[in-house]
Design an enzyme around this catalytic site. Structure first.
Site, short mmCIF file in Angstrom:
data_model
loop_
_atom_site.label_atom_id
_atom_site.label_comp_id
_atom_site.label_asym_id
_atom_site.label_seq_id
_atom_site.Cartn_x
_atom_site.Cartn_y
_atom_site.Cartn_z
N ASN A 1 0.86 -1.19 0.00
CA ASN A 1 0.00 0.00 0.00
C ASN A 1 0.90 1.24 0.00
OD1 ASN A 1 -1.41 2.29 1.12
ND2 ASN A 1 -3.09 0.91 1.56
N HIS B 1 0.90 6.22 1.73
CA HIS B 1 1.71 7.16 2.53
C HIS B 1 2.75 7.90 1.69
CE1 HIS B 1 -0.35 6.01 6.09
NE2 HIS B 1 -0.14 4.74 5.82
N ARG C 1 3.36 18.95 0.92
CA ARG C 1 3.92 20.15 0.30
C ARG C 1 3.20 20.54 -1.00
NH1 ARG C 1 8.89 22.42 2.28
NH2 ARG C 1 8.53 22.25 4.50
N HIS D 1 -5.65 3.45 -1.80
CA HIS D 1 -6.99 3.72 -1.28
C HIS D 1 -7.41 5.11 -1.74
CE1 HIS D 1 -9.77 3.62 2.54
NE2 HIS D 1 -10.42 3.92 1.43
N ARG E 1 -9.68 7.75 -1.16
CA ARG E 1 -10.63 8.10 -0.11
C ARG E 1 -11.54 9.22 -0.59
NH1 ARG E 1 -9.18 6.02 5.08
NH2 ARG E 1 -10.83 7.35 5.81
N ARG F 1 -7.38 12.58 0.74
CA ARG F 1 -6.30 13.14 1.55
C ARG F 1 -4.92 12.63 1.15
NH1 ARG F 1 -8.65 10.50 6.66
NH2 ARG F 1 -7.44 8.59 6.92
N HIS F 2 -4.86 11.52 0.43
CA HIS F 2 -3.55 11.10 -0.08
C HIS F 2 -3.61 10.78 -1.58
CE1 HIS F 2 -5.34 7.33 1.20
NE2 HIS F 2 -5.05 7.51 2.47
N GLU G 1 -8.50 0.21 -3.24
CA GLU G 1 -9.43 0.16 -2.10
C GLU G 1 -10.35 1.36 -2.19
OE1 GLU G 1 -7.29 0.38 1.54
OE2 GLU G 1 -6.23 -1.48 1.18
N THR H 1 -8.65 2.79 7.74
CA THR H 1 -9.83 1.93 7.76
C THR H 1 -9.95 1.28 9.14
OG1 THR H 1 -9.29 1.46 5.47
CG2 THR H 1 -11.01 0.11 6.46
N GLU I 1 -10.64 -10.08 2.04
CA GLU I 1 -9.46 -9.62 2.78
C GLU I 1 -9.82 -9.62 4.26
OE1 GLU I 1 -7.33 -6.15 1.45
OE2 GLU I 1 -6.36 -5.91 3.42
N HIS J 1 -3.83 -5.06 7.56
CA HIS J 1 -4.11 -3.99 8.51
C HIS J 1 -3.18 -4.14 9.72
CE1 HIS J 1 -5.85 -0.93 10.96
NE2 HIS J 1 -6.79 -0.67 10.08
N GLY J 2 -2.24 -3.24 9.80
CA GLY J 2 -1.34 -3.24 10.96
C GLY J 2 -0.29 -4.34 10.95
N PHE K 1 1.75 0.77 6.08
CA PHE K 1 2.42 1.68 7.01
C PHE K 1 3.79 1.19 7.47
CE2 PHE K 1 3.28 3.62 11.09
CZ PHE K 1 3.13 4.95 10.78
N1 PXP Z 1 -5.88 -3.51 3.86
C1 PXP Z 1 -6.87 -2.59 3.96
C2 PXP Z 1 -8.23 -2.95 3.51
C3 PXP Z 1 -6.59 -1.29 4.44
O1 PXP Z 1 -7.58 -0.38 4.50
C4 PXP Z 1 -5.27 -0.97 4.82
C5 PXP Z 1 -4.95 0.42 5.28
O2 PXP Z 1 -5.06 1.31 4.22
C6 PXP Z 1 -4.28 -1.97 4.68
C7 PXP Z 1 -4.62 -3.22 4.22
C8 PXP Z 1 -2.85 -1.69 5.02
O3 PXP Z 1 -2.76 -1.44 6.40
P1 PXP Z 1 -1.40 -0.93 7.00
O4 PXP Z 1 -1.11 0.40 6.39
O5 PXP Z 1 -1.71 -0.84 8.48
O6 PXP Z 1 -0.36 -1.95 6.68
#
Ligand code: PXP
Length: 239
Positions: A8, A11, A19, A44, A46, A50-51, A71, A102, A153, A193-194, A216
């Protein structure tokens, strides 16, 4: 089978937006990730932009369409954009105002199902594969299959935020059961996620798990060692 990695890159766009210029470029980041063996680039789009911006989606799909996993929440506007740019796959996620990221899986109940079903139908008409971001709940996985999803997922938020080892093991067990169920139903099974360099190995070893979507932790590591090295280190952890 080799575990697939979706990176992903939201970021990268977050930093660019700070900037308001053109760097760092999500397109350049996507090329680096794919060259180093990531199978998918996850972005993603959104509602608040925002990104990732529409133009990022345009450039990414123009250059790497088969590898782009978008996403989005199931709104008419975002579905129109998905149909316009045709990423390989779309993961439908819930989106709430003010959330940092999310916050969990979709609510697959009577209120939310009709719009999700309409979105799935529209995307599949365009040959876009559809994933549903779900909590680790057997009913939701069966529902995802019934309404035509190709991929589930599994949300790893509970697992990655577990406070004790006992909780962590319990959430890992849930992921394991749901991953096996997903495969039995002939769904492709992703999770994310995480996930980070510490907690990813146990999820990568689960039976049935096919692809990990990680953002992230890779980008945070890249701040110190560079994006190529951060990707290589994650690849090593999951294979
Ligand atoms: N999967 C989904 C559906 C998400 O919304 C996100 C966060 O954008 C991720 C995976 C990736 O999560 P992370 O940035 O915490 O690795």
């Amino acid at each position: 089978m080799k575990m697939q990695l979706g990176v992903n890159i939201d970021h990268i766009a977050t930093l660019r937006q700070a900037r308001g210029g053109n760097t760092p470029s999500p397109l350049e980041a996507a090329a680096v990730c794919l060259n180093l063996g990531a199978e998918y680039i996850v972005v993603h789009l959104r509602k608040d932009r925002r990104h990732i911006q529409e133009n990022d989606l345009r450039l990414l799909t123009k250059n790497f369409r088969k590898n782009i996993h978008l996403e989005m929440s199931a709104t008419q506007e975002l579905t129109d954009l998905a149909v316009k740019y045709k990423p390989a796959s779309v993961c439908i996620v819930p989106e709430y105002p003010g959330e940092l990221t999310t916050s969990g899986g979709l609510k697959l109940d009577k209120t939310h199902l009709p719009v999700i079903q309409r979105t799935i139908k529209r995307l599949k008409q365009e040959n876009i594969k559809v994933s549903l971001f779900v909590d680790t709940n057997a009913n939701d996985i069966r529902t995802a299959k019934r309404i035509g999803a190709d991929i589930v997922e599994l949300c790893t938020k509970n697992y990655s935020e577990a406070k004790t080892e006992k909780q962590r093991q319990a959430f890992l067990e849930e992921l394991s059961i749901c991953s096996i169920l997903g495969r039995e139903l002939d769904l492709v099974v992703h999770s994310g996620h995480g996930l980070d360099y510490e907690n990813v190995c146990d999820v990568a070893s689960l039976s049935g798990m096919q692809c990990l979507n990680i953002g992230f932790s890779i980008m945070a590591r890249a701040m110190f060692v560079g994006l190529p090295q951060a990707i290589l280190e994650m690849r090593q952890k999951i294979s």
